[in-house]
Design a protein around this motif. Structure first.
Motif, PDB file in Angstrom:
ATOM      1  N   PRO A 105      12.883 -11.307  -0.841  1.00 13.82           N
ATOM      2  CA  PRO A 105      11.891 -10.814  -1.805  1.00 13.82           C
ATOM      3  C   PRO A 105      10.990 -11.940  -2.323  1.00 13.82           C
ATOM      4  CG  PRO A 105      14.026  -9.884  -2.301  1.00 13.82           C
ATOM      5  CD  PRO A 105      14.229 -10.911  -1.222  1.00 13.82           C
ATOM      6  N   ARG A 106      11.541 -13.141  -2.445  1.00 15.74           N
ATOM      7  CA  ARG A 106      10.741 -14.292  -2.895  1.00 15.74           C
ATOM      8  C   ARG A 106       9.649 -14.619  -1.877  1.00 15.74           C
ATOM      9  NH1 ARG A 106       7.675 -16.762  -5.941  1.00 15.74           N
ATOM     10  NH2 ARG A 106       7.695 -19.017  -5.853  1.00 15.74           N
ATOM     11  N   THR A 107       9.974 -14.519  -0.591  1.00 14.43           N
ATOM     12  CA  THR A 107       8.977 -14.762   0.450  1.00 14.43           C
ATOM     13  C   THR A 107       7.887 -13.689   0.387  1.00 14.43           C
ATOM     14  OG1 THR A 107      10.656 -15.798   1.842  1.00 14.43           O
ATOM     15  CG2 THR A 107       8.630 -15.082   2.935  1.00 14.43           C
ATOM     16  N   VAL A 108       8.282 -12.467   0.086  1.00 12.06           N
ATOM     17  CA  VAL A 108       7.297 -11.386  -0.083  1.00 12.06           C
ATOM     18  C   VAL A 108       6.367 -11.724  -1.240  1.00 12.06           C
ATOM     19  CG1 VAL A 108       6.962  -8.933  -0.629  1.00 12.06           C
ATOM     20  CG2 VAL A 108       8.811  -9.623   0.911  1.00 12.06           C
ATOM     21  N   GLU A 109       6.931 -12.230  -2.339  1.00 10.51           N
ATOM     22  CA  GLU A 109       6.106 -12.630  -3.484  1.00 10.51           C
ATOM     23  C   GLU A 109       5.085 -13.691  -3.086  1.00 10.51           C
ATOM     24  OE1 GLU A 109       8.460 -13.946  -6.814  1.00 10.51           O
ATOM     25  OE2 GLU A 109       9.746 -12.165  -6.711  1.00 10.51           O
ATOM     26  N   ILE A 110       5.519 -14.636  -2.282  1.00 10.23           N
ATOM     27  CA  ILE A 110       4.608 -15.701  -1.831  1.00 10.23           C
ATOM     28  C   ILE A 110       3.487 -15.110  -0.983  1.00 10.23           C
ATOM     29  CG2 ILE A 110       4.442 -17.747  -0.363  1.00 10.23           C
ATOM     30  CD1 ILE A 110       7.335 -18.439  -1.381  1.00 10.23           C
ATOM     31  N   HIS A 111       3.856 -14.205  -0.074  1.00 14.42           N
ATOM     32  CA  HIS A 111       2.827 -13.557   0.752  1.00 14.42           C
ATOM     33  C   HIS A 111       1.856 -12.754  -0.113  1.00 14.42           C
ATOM     34  CE1 HIS A 111       4.157 -14.788   4.671  1.00 14.42           C
ATOM     35  NE2 HIS A 111       5.363 -14.280   4.496  1.00 14.42           N
ATOM     36  N   ARG A 112       2.374 -12.074  -1.126  1.00 15.90           N
ATOM     37  CA  ARG A 112       1.507 -11.307  -2.023  1.00 15.90           C
ATOM     38  C   ARG A 112       0.558 -12.236  -2.775  1.00 15.90           C
ATOM     39  NH1 ARG A 112       4.362  -6.145  -4.820  1.00 15.90           N
ATOM     40  NH2 ARG A 112       2.310  -6.148  -5.791  1.00 15.90           N
ATOM     41  N   ALA A 113       1.045 -13.393  -3.180  1.00 11.73           N
ATOM     42  CA  ALA A 113       0.185 -14.365  -3.856  1.00 11.73           C
ATOM     43  C   ALA A 113      -0.926 -14.820  -2.912  1.00 11.73           C
ATOM     44  CB  ALA A 113       1.011 -15.550  -4.337  1.00 11.73           C
ATOM     45  N   ALA A 156       0.828  -1.210   0.000  1.00 16.83           N
ATOM     46  CA  ALA A 156       0.000   0.000   0.000  1.00 16.83           C
ATOM     47  C   ALA A 156       0.865   1.264   0.000  1.00 16.83           C
ATOM     48  CB  ALA A 156      -0.937  -0.003   1.206  1.00 16.83           C
ATOM     49  N   ARG A 157       2.065   1.160   0.575  1.00 13.60           N
ATOM     50  CA  ARG A 157       2.992   2.306   0.557  1.00 13.60           C
ATOM     51  C   ARG A 157       3.742   2.421  -0.761  1.00 13.60           C
ATOM     52  NH1 ARG A 157       3.867   0.538   5.979  1.00 13.60           N
ATOM     53  NH2 ARG A 157       5.711  -0.629   5.315  1.00 13.60           N
ATOM     54  N   GLY A 158       3.530   1.449  -1.657  1.00  9.75           N
ATOM     55  CA  GLY A 158       4.181   1.497  -2.970  1.00  9.75           C
ATOM     56  C   GLY A 158       5.587   0.925  -2.972  1.00  9.75           C
ATOM     57  N   GLN A 159       5.926   0.158  -1.949  1.00  8.16           N
ATOM     58  CA  GLN A 159       7.265  -0.405  -1.870  1.00  8.16           C
ATOM     59  C   GLN A 159       7.419  -1.609  -2.791  1.00  8.16           C
ATOM     60  OE1 GLN A 159       7.242  -1.096   2.427  1.00  8.16           O
ATOM     61  NE2 GLN A 159       8.879   0.422   2.624  1.00  8.16           N
ATOM     62  N   THR A 160       8.645  -1.854  -3.206  1.00  6.51           N
ATOM     63  CA  THR A 160       8.942  -3.040  -4.014  1.00  6.51           C
ATOM     64  C   THR A 160       9.033  -4.255  -3.099  1.00  6.51           C
ATOM     65  OG1 THR A 160      11.325  -2.779  -3.756  1.00  6.51           O
ATOM     66  CG2 THR A 160      10.305  -1.646  -5.644  1.00  6.51           C
ATOM     67  N   ASN A 161       8.987  -5.432  -3.712  1.00  7.48           N
ATOM     68  CA  ASN A 161       9.142  -6.664  -2.935  1.00  7.48           C
ATOM     69  C   ASN A 161      10.472  -6.678  -2.189  1.00  7.48           C
ATOM     70  OD1 ASN A 161       6.690  -7.529  -3.875  1.00  7.48           O
ATOM     71  ND2 ASN A 161       7.532  -8.963  -5.373  1.00  7.48           N
ATOM     72  N   LYS A 162      11.495  -6.181  -2.852  1.00  9.98           N
ATOM     73  CA  LYS A 162      12.825  -6.159  -2.230  1.00  9.98           C
ATOM     74  C   LYS A 162      12.834  -5.253  -1.000  1.00  9.98           C
ATOM     75  CE  LYS A 162      17.692  -5.516  -3.310  1.00  9.98           C
ATOM     76  NZ  LYS A 162      18.669  -5.226  -4.371  1.00  9.98           N
ATOM     77  N   THR A 163      12.251  -4.067  -1.121  1.00 10.95           N
ATOM     78  CA  THR A 163      12.210  -3.124   0.001  1.00 10.95           C
ATOM     79  C   THR A 163      11.366  -3.674   1.143  1.00 10.95           C
ATOM     80  OG1 THR A 163      12.415  -1.292  -1.559  1.00 10.95           O
ATOM     81  CG2 THR A 163      11.679  -0.749   0.658  1.00 10.95           C
ATOM     82  N   ILE A 164      10.238  -4.269   0.816  1.00  9.61           N
ATOM     83  CA  ILE A 164       9.382  -4.864   1.844  1.00  9.61           C
ATOM     84  C   ILE A 164      10.154  -5.971   2.563  1.00  9.61           C
ATOM     85  CG2 ILE A 164       7.298  -6.222   2.275  1.00  9.61           C
ATOM     86  CD1 ILE A 164       6.049  -4.778  -0.194  1.00  9.61           C
ATOM     87  N   GLY A 165      10.860  -6.791   1.780  1.00  9.42           N
ATOM     88  CA  GLY A 165      11.648  -7.872   2.352  1.00  9.42           C
ATOM     89  C   GLY A 165      12.720  -7.369   3.299  1.00  9.42           C
ATOM     90  N   VAL A 166      13.423  -6.331   2.889  1.00  9.85           N
ATOM     91  CA  VAL A 166      14.460  -5.755   3.756  1.00  9.85           C
ATOM     92  C   VAL A 166      13.838  -5.236   5.042  1.00  9.85           C
ATOM     93  CG1 VAL A 166      16.101  -3.839   3.982  1.00  9.85           C
ATOM     94  CG2 VAL A 166      16.067  -5.211   1.887  1.00  9.85           C
ATOM     95  N   ASP A 167      12.730  -4.512   4.927  1.00 10.00           N
ATOM     96  CA  ASP A 167      12.053  -3.958   6.108  1.00 10.00           C
ATOM     97  C   ASP A 167      11.592  -5.044   7.079  1.00 10.00           C
ATOM     98  OD1 ASP A 167      12.429  -1.430   5.075  1.00 10.00           O
ATOM     99  OD2 ASP A 167      10.331  -1.131   4.495  1.00 10.00           O
ATOM    100  N   LEU A 168      11.138  -6.175   6.524  1.00  8.16           N
ATOM    101  CA  LEU A 168      10.588  -7.244   7.358  1.00  8.16           C
ATOM    102  C   LEU A 168      11.603  -8.338   7.687  1.00  8.16           C
ATOM    103  CD1 LEU A 168       7.075  -7.670   5.673  1.00  8.16           C
ATOM    104  CD2 LEU A 168       7.675  -6.333   7.702  1.00  8.16           C
ATOM    105  N   GLY A 169      12.781  -8.245   7.102  1.00  5.38           N
ATOM    106  CA  GLY A 169      13.809  -9.249   7.365  1.00  5.38           C
ATOM    107  C   GLY A 169      13.526 -10.579   6.694  1.00  5.38           C
ATOM    108  N   ILE A 170      12.896 -10.530   5.511  1.00  3.12           N
ATOM    109  CA  ILE A 170      12.600 -11.743   4.751  1.00  3.12           C
ATOM    110  C   ILE A 170      13.054 -11.526   3.311  1.00  3.12           C
ATOM    111  CG2 ILE A 170      10.674 -12.479   6.211  1.00  3.12           C
ATOM    112  CD1 ILE A 170       8.718 -11.243   4.238  1.00  3.12           C
TER     113      ILE A 170
END
Length: 113
Positions: free
Chosen positions: A75-83, A59-73
């Motif tokens: 980018p692939r895990t972020v993709e799975i969560h988005r799915a 919602a903040r417009g962040q990329t998967n990579k940025t979200i992953g860095v912020d959450l300590g996971i």
């Protein structure tokens, strides 16, 4: 809710009728917005805490990579969560996902919770 209009005395019948119609339509719009927000929030309650964190990043417009860095996971895990988000919320694209967030009135404070 508060005042919708102010009328000065003496009130003309047509002015009163117009004011009543305005108040009616304003209240109907507010009621529709509340209904949308309730339905959207009900759908968002299906998400896990981590999915809500990922959703907040999206919602903040962040990329998967940025979200992953912020959450300590990763980018692939972020993709799975988005799915999972799109599946659980029955949305087909980012636009529908963001619309659902907007409708729920999910602010930055609630999104990270």
């Amino acid at each position: 809710m508060g005042a919708i209009d102010v009328l000065a005395k003496p009130v003309q019948p047509n002015e009163l009728a117009t004011s009543i119609e305005l108040a009616e339509s304003t209240l109907q719009r507010a009621s529709r917005r509340q209904d949308l927000a309730k339905r959207a929030e009900t759908r968002l309650q299906r998400l896990t805490r981590r999915e809500r964190e990922v959703l907040a990043g999206v919602a903040r417009g962040q990329t998967n990579k940025t979200i992953g860095v912020d959450l300590g996971i990763s980018p692939r895990t972020v993709e799975i969560h988005r799915a999972h988000l799109t599946e659980k919320l029955d949305v087909h694209n980012l636009s529908e996902l963001l619309r659902l967030v907007y409708e729920s009135e999910l602010g930055d404070d609630d999104a990270a919770a």
